[in-house]
Design an enzyme around this catalytic site. Sequence first.
Site, short mmCIF file in Angstrom:
data_model
loop_
_atom_site.label_atom_id
_atom_site.label_comp_id
_atom_site.label_asym_id
_atom_site.label_seq_id
_atom_site.Cartn_x
_atom_site.Cartn_y
_atom_site.Cartn_z
N ASP A 1 -22.07 3.21 -23.94
CA ASP A 1 -21.93 3.35 -25.38
C ASP A 1 -22.55 4.65 -25.88
O ASP A 1 -23.59 5.08 -25.39
CB ASP A 1 -22.61 2.18 -26.10
CG ASP A 1 -21.86 0.88 -25.89
OD1 ASP A 1 -20.65 0.95 -25.66
OD2 ASP A 1 -22.50 -0.18 -25.96
N LYS B 1 -26.72 -10.17 -19.87
CA LYS B 1 -26.02 -8.95 -19.46
C LYS B 1 -27.00 -7.93 -18.90
O LYS B 1 -26.77 -7.33 -17.85
CB LYS B 1 -25.28 -8.34 -20.66
CG LYS B 1 -24.78 -6.91 -20.44
CD LYS B 1 -24.25 -6.32 -21.72
CE LYS B 1 -23.79 -4.88 -21.54
NZ LYS B 1 -24.92 -3.94 -21.29
N ASN B 2 -28.13 -7.72 -19.60
CA ASN B 2 -29.04 -6.66 -19.19
C ASN B 2 -29.81 -6.99 -17.92
O ASN B 2 -30.35 -6.09 -17.28
CB ASN B 2 -30.00 -6.32 -20.34
CG ASN B 2 -29.29 -5.63 -21.49
OD1 ASN B 2 -28.24 -5.02 -21.31
ND2 ASN B 2 -29.84 -5.75 -22.69
N GLN C 1 -37.17 10.39 -17.38
CA GLN C 1 -38.24 9.54 -16.83
C GLN C 1 -37.82 8.92 -15.49
O GLN C 1 -38.67 8.70 -14.62
CB GLN C 1 -38.61 8.45 -17.83
CG GLN C 1 -39.19 8.98 -19.13
CD GLN C 1 -40.47 9.79 -18.91
OE1 GLN C 1 -41.47 9.26 -18.46
NE2 GLN C 1 -40.41 11.08 -19.21
N ASP D 1 -30.84 -3.89 -29.91
CA ASP D 1 -29.52 -4.49 -29.72
C ASP D 1 -29.21 -5.59 -30.72
O ASP D 1 -28.06 -6.04 -30.81
CB ASP D 1 -29.39 -5.07 -28.29
CG ASP D 1 -29.07 -4.00 -27.27
OD1 ASP D 1 -28.88 -2.83 -27.65
OD2 ASP D 1 -29.03 -4.34 -26.07
N ILE E 1 -35.72 3.06 -31.97
CA ILE E 1 -35.27 3.30 -30.59
C ILE E 1 -34.07 4.24 -30.59
O ILE E 1 -34.07 5.28 -29.91
CB ILE E 1 -34.90 1.98 -29.89
CG1 ILE E 1 -36.05 0.95 -30.04
CG2 ILE E 1 -34.58 2.23 -28.43
CD1 ILE E 1 -37.33 1.35 -29.40
#
Length: 422
Positions: free
Chosen positions: A116, A22-23, A125, A306, A328
């Site tokens: 999300d 997905k990423n 950044q 994740d 994170i």
Amino acid sequence: MAKMVIHGGKRLSGTVTIGGAKNSTVAIIPATILADSPVILDSVPQIKDVYNLMDMLGSMNVASDYDGDVLRVDPTQIKFIALPHGKVKSLRASYYFMGSMLGRFGKAVVGFPGGDDIGPRPIDQHIKGFKALGAQVHQQKDSIVIEAPHGLHGARIFLDMVSVGATINIILAAVRAHGTTVIENAAREPEIIDLATFLNNMGAQIRGVGTQTIRITGVEHLGTQSSHTIIPDRIEAGTYLSLAAAVGDGILVKNIIAEHLDAFLAKIQEMGVNLDVREDSIFVYPNSQLSGIKVKTSVYPGFATDLQQPLTPLMLLADSQSTIIDSIYPKRTRHIPELIKMGAHIKVVNNQILVNHTSHLTGTEVTAEEIRGGASLMIAALMAEGTTVIDCAENIMRGYDRIITKLQNLKADVSYSGNEIF
């Protein structure tokens, strides 16, 4: 509002094949507009985010066709537009169009990204990188306007914090800029390597991906090679490995790059999960006695944020307390109250998730607030006695390829009510 209904308490077995990442996919689809010729992507996961990104391509007059796991994109008739706010807010990865549109047109107008709600995820950044490349950035109502009236030029950019999104967006903007761009303190995720491979195969000159320093020499045109196979999804793989360890009577997880999961595999083996790691698959044996562990998420190659939520239900089976610290996204805890509804002995104390042995979970009605939290509830529901109804299950569909079919093939008693068919 879609619902996933799971009748749990059953042992699962069989084989599951992991889809494309997905990423990677949500970065590569926006990157296709940088090409001067049609592009073919293989191993594209069937998830909601793909369809949302295709809608955005369509709004730019970019034709796309999705058949099976093959996505064809033709950007040759592309037109510049300000991306519609409603579609942009449907997923956070839409912000990659900022970099790709800036690289293609020298300008971009994009609504503030959605996705999300797992705590603050600023884009400062990204903006810093665009400005270093020669762009001017300002806010216009609820949109970000980025313009490079004199063109983009190479620059040396040091990221104040390691950011996957910023690294990707700067690559997308710099790949057709004049001169050489150096990104220092760059993210090292496999999905960034996958994106760079896609771009390099079309003629880009990107070196150093997978290290903390990436060098991009701008080129005028992209499109010498039009096809690319997306790497397997390490987060989907980790989710099914957790599921297999929790409720499996022997499950083979295929299409895995094990080295992408080193930190995760080390932790579940520390728990006592018995694995057979093969060349491109992992067999998970039935497990009886598990021990508590401590997990702290960090940037790749550390333990992925994740995967902390999909791992949590498995921790409930351990004979001693487990601890999760998400460095994170410390606020990524919205699944915890839902697990407690099911009977989980779990709590959050000072941004630490404390998971205690729970011998019995009971099905009930819970809500999937976001993708990975929804996956956590799904695994817990498979472990629980009785029926669990997961509301807002469309969030799970955003991140997991053909998940209903895959679960049913493992003999899970699961159904889904929603507009999507996966």
